[in-house]
Design a protein around this motif. Structure first.
Motif, PDB file in Angstrom:
ATOM      1  N   TYR A   4       0.856  -1.182   0.000  1.00 13.23           N
ATOM      2  CA  TYR A   4       0.000   0.000   0.000  1.00 13.23           C
ATOM      3  C   TYR A   4       0.895   1.236   0.000  1.00 13.23           C
ATOM      4  O   TYR A   4       1.866   1.297   0.764  1.00 13.23           O
ATOM      5  N   THR A   5       0.591   2.188  -0.869  1.00 17.02           N
ATOM      6  CA  THR A   5       1.293   3.469  -0.850  1.00 17.02           C
ATOM      7  C   THR A   5       0.269   4.591  -0.854  1.00 17.02           C
ATOM      8  O   THR A   5      -0.842   4.432  -1.361  1.00 17.02           O
ATOM      9  N   ASP A   6       0.645   5.725  -0.305  1.00 16.43           N
ATOM     10  CA  ASP A   6      -0.231   6.896  -0.250  1.00 16.43           C
ATOM     11  C   ASP A   6       0.678   8.114  -0.334  1.00 16.43           C
ATOM     12  O   ASP A   6       1.405   8.418   0.608  1.00 16.43           O
ATOM     13  N   ASN A   7       0.669   8.776  -1.502  1.00 13.19           N
ATOM     14  CA  ASN A   7       1.555   9.910  -1.748  1.00 13.19           C
ATOM     15  C   ASN A   7       0.761  11.082  -2.302  1.00 13.19           C
ATOM     16  O   ASN A   7      -0.220  10.887  -3.024  1.00 13.19           O
ATOM     17  N   ALA A   8       1.202  12.291  -1.989  1.00 10.64           N
ATOM     18  CA  ALA A   8       0.509  13.476  -2.471  1.00 10.64           C
ATOM     19  C   ALA A   8       1.507  14.598  -2.730  1.00 10.64           C
ATOM     20  O   ALA A   8       2.618  14.608  -2.173  1.00 10.64           O
ATOM     21  N   ILE A   9       1.087  15.532  -3.567  1.00  8.64           N
ATOM     22  CA  ILE A   9       1.882  16.718  -3.869  1.00  8.64           C
ATOM     23  C   ILE A   9       0.912  17.849  -4.174  1.00  8.64           C
ATOM     24  O   ILE A   9      -0.208  17.613  -4.640  1.00  8.64           O
ATOM     25  N   VAL A  10       1.322  19.070  -3.892  1.00  9.23           N
ATOM     26  CA  VAL A  10       0.505  20.236  -4.232  1.00  9.23           C
ATOM     27  C   VAL A  10       1.097  20.899  -5.465  1.00  9.23           C
ATOM     28  O   VAL A  10       2.292  21.191  -5.513  1.00  9.23           O
ATOM     29  N   ILE A  11       0.242  21.109  -6.461  1.00 11.26           N
ATOM     30  CA  ILE A  11       0.645  21.717  -7.724  1.00 11.26           C
ATOM     31  C   ILE A  11       0.029  23.103  -7.802  1.00 11.26           C
ATOM     32  O   ILE A  11      -1.190  23.253  -7.709  1.00 11.26           O
ATOM     33  N   ASP A  12       0.863  24.107  -7.983  1.00  9.74           N
ATOM     34  CA  ASP A  12       0.411  25.497  -8.051  1.00  9.74           C
ATOM     35  C   ASP A  12      -0.061  25.801  -9.469  1.00  9.74           C
ATOM     36  O   ASP A  12       0.675  26.379 -10.282  1.00  9.74           O
ATOM     37  N   ALA A  13      -1.284  25.354  -9.757  1.00  9.94           N
ATOM     38  CA  ALA A  13      -1.879  25.538 -11.080  1.00  9.94           C
ATOM     39  C   ALA A  13      -3.392  25.399 -10.934  1.00  9.94           C
ATOM     40  O   ALA A  13      -3.866  24.820  -9.949  1.00  9.94           O
ATOM     41  N   PRO A  14      -4.144  25.903 -11.897  1.00  9.32           N
ATOM     42  CA  PRO A  14      -5.600  25.770 -11.827  1.00  9.32           C
ATOM     43  C   PRO A  14      -6.039  24.303 -11.886  1.00  9.32           C
ATOM     44  O   PRO A  14      -5.427  23.480 -12.581  1.00  9.32           O
ATOM     45  N   MET A  15      -7.096  23.994 -11.169  1.00  3.69           N
ATOM     46  CA  MET A  15      -7.624  22.629 -11.112  1.00  3.69           C
ATOM     47  C   MET A  15      -7.877  22.072 -12.510  1.00  3.69           C
ATOM     48  O   MET A  15      -7.502  20.919 -12.794  1.00  3.69           O
ATOM     49  N   ASP A  16      -8.511  22.836 -13.377  1.00  5.86           N
ATOM     50  CA  ASP A  16      -8.836  22.314 -14.708  1.00  5.86           C
ATOM     51  C   ASP A  16      -7.585  21.920 -15.481  1.00  5.86           C
ATOM     52  O   ASP A  16      -7.581  20.916 -16.199  1.00  5.86           O
ATOM     53  N   LEU A  17      -6.507  22.665 -15.337  1.00  7.70           N
ATOM     54  CA  LEU A  17      -5.264  22.344 -16.026  1.00  7.70           C
ATOM     55  C   LEU A  17      -4.623  21.084 -15.427  1.00  7.70           C
ATOM     56  O   LEU A  17      -4.187  20.190 -16.164  1.00  7.70           O
ATOM     57  N   VAL A  18      -4.566  21.002 -14.114  1.00  3.08           N
ATOM     58  CA  VAL A  18      -4.008  19.828 -13.447  1.00  3.08           C
ATOM     59  C   VAL A  18      -4.807  18.590 -13.861  1.00  3.08           C
ATOM     60  O   VAL A  18      -4.237  17.568 -14.255  1.00  3.08           O
ATOM     61  N   TRP A  19      -6.116  18.694 -13.805  1.00  6.62           N
ATOM     62  CA  TRP A  19      -6.991  17.576 -14.155  1.00  6.62           C
ATOM     63  C   TRP A  19      -6.781  17.153 -15.609  1.00  6.62           C
ATOM     64  O   TRP A  19      -6.593  15.965 -15.886  1.00  6.62           O
ATOM     65  N   SER A  20      -6.810  18.100 -16.525  1.00 11.88           N
ATOM     66  CA  SER A  20      -6.717  17.734 -17.946  1.00 11.88           C
ATOM     67  C   SER A  20      -5.348  17.167 -18.305  1.00 11.88           C
ATOM     68  O   SER A  20      -5.255  16.169 -19.022  1.00 11.88           O
ATOM     69  N   MET A  21      -4.273  17.763 -17.801  1.00 11.66           N
ATOM     70  CA  MET A  21      -2.942  17.267 -18.142  1.00 11.66           C
ATOM     71  C   MET A  21      -2.670  15.886 -17.550  1.00 11.66           C
ATOM     72  O   MET A  21      -2.091  15.029 -18.218  1.00 11.66           O
ATOM     73  N   THR A  22      -3.078  15.662 -16.315  1.00  9.86           N
ATOM     74  CA  THR A  22      -2.748  14.392 -15.666  1.00  9.86           C
ATOM     75  C   THR A  22      -3.694  13.263 -16.061  1.00  9.86           C
ATOM     76  O   THR A  22      -3.395  12.099 -15.794  1.00  9.86           O
ATOM     77  N   ASN A  23      -4.795  13.581 -16.705  1.00 10.06           N
ATOM     78  CA  ASN A  23      -5.725  12.547 -17.147  1.00 10.06           C
ATOM     79  C   ASN A  23      -5.707  12.339 -18.659  1.00 10.06           C
ATOM     80  O   ASN A  23      -6.525  11.592 -19.186  1.00 10.06           O
ATOM     81  N   ASP A  24      -4.770  12.966 -19.344  1.00  7.65           N
ATOM     82  CA  ASP A  24      -4.587  12.754 -20.780  1.00  7.65           C
ATOM     83  C   ASP A  24      -3.601  11.590 -20.947  1.00  7.65           C
ATOM     84  O   ASP A  24      -2.401  11.779 -21.136  1.00  7.65           O
TER      85      ASP A  24
END
Length: 155
Positions: A4-24
């Motif tokens: 089991y792993t659980d990792n997170a990071i904060v990205i200083d960018a708009p949600m829509d951009l983070v969502w679209s780039m990481t889900n492409d």
């Protein structure tokens, strides 16, 4: 015992951009350093089935597998699992996106179990995934934040 792993990071960018780039998924070879290719096999509504191939490892082996992801844009979550499990008995991944004051908190939770004949056991794979996830998340953060700055400069 499973891994089991659980990792997170904060990205200083708009949600829509983070969502679209990481889900492409098709663009993941440009976003992640570990992927040599991402081939979309099927799209069905909010789900995508795809084949990922890594760059050759130190022995020249190219690891490849098929996964299926289901995105839920309303809740900003993604659930995925390996269809071709390879050395894993199973591998489930959950991505969560949450708006934070500093940007978007992107969290990856991996739940898995290695097959007895796998080259690594659960503990060793947990260590490997935790190390690699930190590298990949830092890289994604850098790329998405650069895209956000470029987008802001154009406005």
């Amino acid at each position: 015992m499973a891994g089991y792993t659980d990792n997170a990071i904060v990205i200083d960018a708009p949600m829509d951009l983070v969502w679209s780039m990481t889900n492409d998924v098709a663009a993941w070879p440009e976003l992640f350093s570990e992927y040599a290719s991402a081939e979309i096999l099927e799209r069905d509504g909010d789900s995508v089935t795809f084949r990922l191939s890594l760059h050759p490892d130190e022995t020249g082996t190219v690891w490849s597998w098929v996964s299926r992801r289901v995105v839920d844009e309303e809740t900003r979550t993604v659930s995925a699992h390996r269809v071709e499990t390879g050395p894993f008995r199973y591998m489930n991944i959950r991505w969560e996106y949450e708006q934070a004051a500093e940007g978007v908190r992107m969290r990856w939770i991996q739940d898995f179990e290695m097959k007895p004949e796998a080259p690594l056991d659960d503990a060793a794979m947990t260590d490997r995934l935790n190390r690699n996830t930190a590298v990949q998340m830092d890289l994604i953060k850098t790329k998405v934040e650069a895209a956000a700055r470029t987008s802001a400069a154009r406005k």
